[in-house]
Scaffold this motif. Sequence first.
Motif, PDB file in Angstrom:
ATOM      1  N   THR A   1      42.127  87.096  22.045  1.00 59.21           N
ATOM      2  CA  THR A   1      43.486  86.644  21.782  1.00 59.21           C
ATOM      3  C   THR A   1      44.263  86.484  23.084  1.00 59.21           C
ATOM      4  OG1 THR A   1      43.476  87.765  19.663  1.00 59.21           O
ATOM      5  CG2 THR A   1      45.605  87.134  20.530  1.00 59.21           C
TER       6      THR A   1
ATOM      7  N   ASP B   1      45.660  82.930  24.561  1.00 62.34           N
ATOM      8  CA  ASP B   1      47.059  82.709  24.920  1.00 62.34           C
ATOM      9  C   ASP B   1      47.188  82.286  26.377  1.00 62.34           C
ATOM     10  OD1 ASP B   1      47.855  83.374  22.369  1.00 62.34           O
ATOM     11  OD2 ASP B   1      48.381  85.449  22.891  1.00 62.34           O
TER      12      ASP B   1
ATOM     13  N   LYS C   1      46.033  78.667  26.800  1.00 64.25           N
ATOM     14  CA  LYS C   1      47.041  77.739  26.281  1.00 64.25           C
ATOM     15  C   LYS C   1      48.227  77.630  27.237  1.00 64.25           C
ATOM     16  CE  LYS C   1      46.024  78.114  21.348  1.00 64.25           C
ATOM     17  NZ  LYS C   1      46.513  78.566  20.035  1.00 64.25           N
ATOM     18  N   SER C   2      48.623  78.747  27.802  1.00 62.00           N
ATOM     19  CA  SER C   2      49.726  78.755  28.764  1.00 62.00           C
ATOM     20  C   SER C   2      49.364  77.963  30.021  1.00 62.00           C
ATOM     21  CB  SER C   2      50.083  80.198  29.132  1.00 62.00           C
ATOM     22  OG  SER C   2      51.029  80.230  30.159  1.00 62.00           O
TER      23      SER C   2
END
Length: 63
Positions: free
Chosen positions: A24, A28, A31-32
């Motif tokens: 996870t 994240d 994606k950032s």
Amino acid sequence: MDRYPNGMSRSDLIYVGEIAEPLTGRLDWLKSERAKALDEIDQVNDYINELDDEIQRLEFGDE
């Protein structure tokens, strides 16, 4: 519990953001990073367009 050289545990390092949580956290982070890269691409494209406009004005005397 494993200790890292700075005396912090893996969970301590995850908590302070030094290492991402498995899956996870990595997702994240990816994606950032992708969003940041897309923003940089947009900025570069805007700059290229500004340069093209100025070149156009100088070549054709549209000032």
